[in-house]
Scaffold this active site. Structure first.
Site, PDB file in Angstrom:
ATOM      1  N   ARG A  54      49.545  83.840  70.669  1.00  0.00           N
ATOM      2  CA  ARG A  54      49.466  85.212  71.182  1.00  0.00           C
ATOM      3  C   ARG A  54      50.168  86.111  70.172  1.00  0.00           C
ATOM      4  O   ARG A  54      50.714  85.644  69.181  1.00  0.00           O
ATOM      5  CB  ARG A  54      50.011  85.347  72.623  1.00  0.00           C
ATOM      6  CG  ARG A  54      50.989  84.338  73.099  1.00  0.00           C
ATOM      7  CD  ARG A  54      52.302  84.395  72.419  1.00  0.00           C
ATOM      8  NE  ARG A  54      52.817  85.743  72.432  1.00  0.00           N
ATOM      9  CZ  ARG A  54      53.693  86.238  71.596  1.00  0.00           C
ATOM     10  NH1 ARG A  54      54.169  85.481  70.606  1.00  0.00           N
ATOM     11  NH2 ARG A  54      54.118  87.473  71.673  1.00  0.00           N
ATOM     12  N   GLY A  55      50.185  87.436  70.468  1.00  0.00           N
ATOM     13  CA  GLY A  55      50.693  88.384  69.477  1.00  0.00           C
ATOM     14  C   GLY A  55      49.526  88.797  68.590  1.00  0.00           C
ATOM     15  O   GLY A  55      48.775  87.950  68.088  1.00  0.00           O
ATOM     16  N   ALA A  56      49.387  90.124  68.410  1.00  0.00           N
ATOM     17  CA  ALA A  56      48.170  90.644  67.776  1.00  0.00           C
ATOM     18  C   ALA A  56      47.856  90.000  66.413  1.00  0.00           C
ATOM     19  O   ALA A  56      46.726  89.528  66.190  1.00  0.00           O
ATOM     20  CB  ALA A  56      48.274  92.160  67.656  1.00  0.00           C
ATOM     21  N   ARG A  95      40.510  88.310  74.443  1.00  0.00           N
ATOM     22  CA  ARG A  95      41.575  89.261  74.806  1.00  0.00           C
ATOM     23  C   ARG A  95      41.183  90.647  74.275  1.00  0.00           C
ATOM     24  O   ARG A  95      40.832  90.771  73.099  1.00  0.00           O
ATOM     25  CB  ARG A  95      42.926  88.816  74.226  1.00  0.00           C
ATOM     26  CG  ARG A  95      43.396  87.479  74.808  1.00  0.00           C
ATOM     27  CD  ARG A  95      44.869  87.239  74.588  1.00  0.00           C
ATOM     28  NE  ARG A  95      45.695  88.154  75.343  1.00  0.00           N
ATOM     29  CZ  ARG A  95      47.009  88.296  75.148  1.00  0.00           C
ATOM     30  NH1 ARG A  95      47.619  87.599  74.210  1.00  0.00           N
ATOM     31  NH2 ARG A  95      47.704  89.136  75.870  1.00  0.00           N
ATOM     32  N   GLN A 207      57.897  86.749  77.371  1.00  0.00           N
ATOM     33  CA  GLN A 207      57.851  86.436  75.935  1.00  0.00           C
ATOM     34  C   GLN A 207      59.166  86.771  75.232  1.00  0.00           C
ATOM     35  O   GLN A 207      59.480  86.186  74.203  1.00  0.00           O
ATOM     36  CB  GLN A 207      56.707  87.206  75.247  1.00  0.00           C
ATOM     37  CG  GLN A 207      55.318  86.761  75.636  1.00  0.00           C
ATOM     38  CD  GLN A 207      54.753  87.634  76.725  1.00  0.00           C
ATOM     39  OE1 GLN A 207      55.478  88.072  77.619  1.00  0.00           O
ATOM     40  NE2 GLN A 207      53.461  87.891  76.688  1.00  0.00           N
ATOM     41  N   ASP A 248      49.912  96.177  69.528  1.00  0.00           N
ATOM     42  CA  ASP A 248      48.639  95.435  69.610  1.00  0.00           C
ATOM     43  C   ASP A 248      47.478  96.270  69.108  1.00  0.00           C
ATOM     44  O   ASP A 248      46.473  95.737  68.663  1.00  0.00           O
ATOM     45  CB  ASP A 248      48.395  94.983  71.046  1.00  0.00           C
ATOM     46  CG  ASP A 248      49.404  93.919  71.404  1.00  0.00           C
ATOM     47  OD1 ASP A 248      50.533  94.282  71.797  1.00  0.00           O
ATOM     48  OD2 ASP A 248      49.102  92.732  71.225  1.00  0.00           O
ATOM     49  N   ASN A 258      51.371  98.499  73.284  1.00  0.00           N
ATOM     50  CA  ASN A 258      52.194  97.295  73.161  1.00  0.00           C
ATOM     51  C   ASN A 258      52.440  96.763  74.572  1.00  0.00           C
ATOM     52  O   ASN A 258      51.992  97.362  75.561  1.00  0.00           O
ATOM     53  CB  ASN A 258      53.509  97.624  72.432  1.00  0.00           C
ATOM     54  CG  ASN A 258      54.253  96.368  72.012  1.00  0.00           C
ATOM     55  OD1 ASN A 258      53.673  95.468  71.414  1.00  0.00           O
ATOM     56  ND2 ASN A 258      55.530  96.282  72.337  1.00  0.00           N
ATOM     57  N   LYS A 259      53.150  95.675  74.662  1.00  0.00           N
ATOM     58  CA  LYS A 259      53.380  95.001  75.947  1.00  0.00           C
ATOM     59  C   LYS A 259      53.840  95.987  77.030  1.00  0.00           C
ATOM     60  O   LYS A 259      54.606  96.910  76.769  1.00  0.00           O
ATOM     61  CB  LYS A 259      54.436  93.919  75.727  1.00  0.00           C
ATOM     62  CG  LYS A 259      54.828  93.106  76.929  1.00  0.00           C
ATOM     63  CD  LYS A 259      53.660  92.393  77.571  1.00  0.00           C
ATOM     64  CE  LYS A 259      52.852  91.588  76.577  1.00  0.00           C
ATOM     65  NZ  LYS A 259      51.503  91.256  77.019  1.00  0.00           N
TER      66      LYS A 259
HETATM   67  O1  MRU Z   1      50.521  89.344  75.443  1.00  0.00           O
HETATM   68  P1  MRU Z   1      51.070  89.012  74.093  1.00  0.00           P
HETATM   69  O2  MRU Z   1      52.173  88.002  74.122  1.00  0.00           O
HETATM   70  O3  MRU Z   1      49.979  88.652  73.107  1.00  0.00           O
HETATM   71  O4  MRU Z   1      51.705  90.391  73.616  1.00  0.00           O
HETATM   72  C1  MRU Z   1      52.302  90.502  72.369  1.00  0.00           C
HETATM   73  C2  MRU Z   1      52.874  91.840  72.134  1.00  0.00           C
HETATM   74  O5  MRU Z   1      52.802  92.734  72.944  1.00  0.00           O
HETATM   75  C3  MRU Z   1      53.472  92.076  70.791  1.00  0.00           C
HETATM   76  O6  MRU Z   1      54.522  92.986  70.876  1.00  0.00           O
HETATM   77  C4  MRU Z   1      52.385  92.640  69.873  1.00  0.00           C
HETATM   78  O7  MRU Z   1      51.300  91.776  69.805  1.00  0.00           O
HETATM   79  C5  MRU Z   1      52.890  92.881  68.507  1.00  0.00           C
HETATM   80  S1  MRU Z   1      53.078  91.351  67.697  1.00  0.00           S
HETATM   81  C6  MRU Z   1      53.672  91.353  66.242  1.00  0.00           C
END
Ligand code: MRU
Length: 370
Positions: A54-56, A95, A207, A248, A258-259
């Site tokens: 996960r994470g963009a 996603r 996370q 993201d 973002n999250k």
């Molecule tokens: O739902 P996730 O765990 O994929 O969310 C990740 C985030 O929100 C991160 O902050 C974002 O992807 C930036 S990652 C370098």
């Protein structure tokens, strides 16, 4: 970065067998460390959808390798292109919010189409997947080099430990290496700056508590896990010098998705005159989008992520129900922080204001996009 002193990337080819791609199952961290082999397009789609990765930026790099595996496994006849197109759709549908996913799949399609023979297409796909991963490492490293100046300036000015608040995991586990929000932190820490990180636990999947705390701990960075709603209080009492988050998807005008909960941190930071930065590689920027609040697709995830919470109990990972059995639950995974609340964007080309002109000054070639 390191786990138990050993260097890892988050995605790599099995040594001696580039038909197998390896990842760390992030759903098990920090309590279990397991490496998973991905060999089919479905393996990749599931790994992204179920958030083993996960994470963009890491979602993008995983989709890159997924498209290479699609080329490798596609029928070597007239149906090759159909298989590639179906695989691309399958991966993109996993996603919706992270721009890097669609970007990486399109890059891979371009590479595959650039060659005429099937062997050529597979070779081009492997080279491109490797490049996407390698470029991400370099971009995140540069984000760290530019971003550490912000931390260093605060340190020079105050002469005291710098307290940085971050949300979710925008660490090396969310990228291929270094992280986005954490890269300036790792670089500053390595250069000897006294710093400490407030880690938002980041419900519902935690996370922050699970991944950010784990990776900071493995690199020896001082940190404290806090509940999601603590940030405002800490800011009011002078305990936060700086907020750095990841993204993201960021619009060409500087709105930052973002999250979920990031927006509230930005509001509190603004109210307390605390700089709020988003760190992101340019692969996260949506060059066609102007209005993030209206147009960024916000992922809604399984309500069970809110209803249940998991953790270690007597050596085993256990799941427990939190709200009453029948209470309806909603699970919005991301929110959008409008550009006016963002002090700046930390990118691989430097730091800029979160507005269209400043972003375009760093990336002049993107002026042609719209
Ligand atoms: O739902 P996730 O765990 O994929 O969310 C990740 C985030 O929100 C991160 O902050 C974002 O992807 C930036 S990652 C370098």
């Amino acid at each position: 970065m390191k786990i138990k002193g050993k260097h890892y990337r988050t995605i790599w080819e099995k040594p001696g067998d580039n038909t197998t791609i390896r990842i760390i199952d992030q759903t098990l961290l920090p309590h279990k460390f397991e490496i998973v082999n991905l060999r089919t397009v479905d393996d990749f789609a599931t790994a992204i959808k179920d958030m083993l990765v996960r994470g963009a930026p890491l979602i993008g790099a995983t989709a890159g390798y997924g498209m290479y595996i699609a080329a490798l496994n596609a029928p070597k006849n007239d149906y090759f292109s159909d298989f590639i197109n179906i695989s691309a759709k399958k991966l993109i549908s996993t996603r919706p919010t992270a721009k890097n996913l669609e970007w990486a799949v399109n890059e891979m399609i371009g590479a595959i189409q650039s060659e005429n023979t099937i062997d050529g297409k597979i070779g081009a796909a492997l080279a491109k997947a490797r490049k996407i991963a390698d470029d991400d490492v370099e971009q995140c490293r540069k984000i760290g080099v530019y971003g550490m100046d912000i931390i260093s300036e605060i340190f020079q000015k105050t002469g005291k430990r710098v307290n940085i608040l971050t949300h979710c995991n925008a660490g090396w586990l969310a990228t291929v290496d270094f992280g986005t929000a954490t890269s300036p932190i790792y670089h500053a820490f390595e250069s000897g700056i006294d710093l400490h990180v407030w880690v938002d636990e980041t419900r519902p999947r935690n996370q922050g508590a699970k991944l950010t705390a784990f990776e900071l701990g493995e690199q020896g960075v001082p940190h404290t896990v806090i509940v999601d709603n603590a940030g405002g209080h800490l800011m009011q009492h002078g305990l936060v010098d700086l907020v750095i988050v990841g993204s993201d998807r960021t619009t060409r005008t500087g709105d930052v998705a973002n999250k979920i909960g990031t927006y509230l941190k930005a509001l509190a930071a603004m109210d307390n005159n605390i700089p709020f930065y988003a760190a992101l590689p340019s692969t996260t920027i949506d060059w066609e989008m102007e209005d993030g609040i209206k147009n960024i697709p916000i992922e809604e995830r399984n309500p069970d992520e809110v209803r249940f919470i998991d953790g270690l109990n007597s050596g085993e990972i256990k799941n427990v129900l939190v709200p009453p059995e029948g209470s309806p639950v909603a699970n919005f995974a991301f929110d959008v922080t409008p550009a006016r609340l963002v002090t700046g964007l930390i990118t691989e080309r430097g730091i800029c204001k979160a507005d269209k002109n400043s972003i375009m000054e760093l990336f002049p070639e993107k002026n042609e996009v719209k």
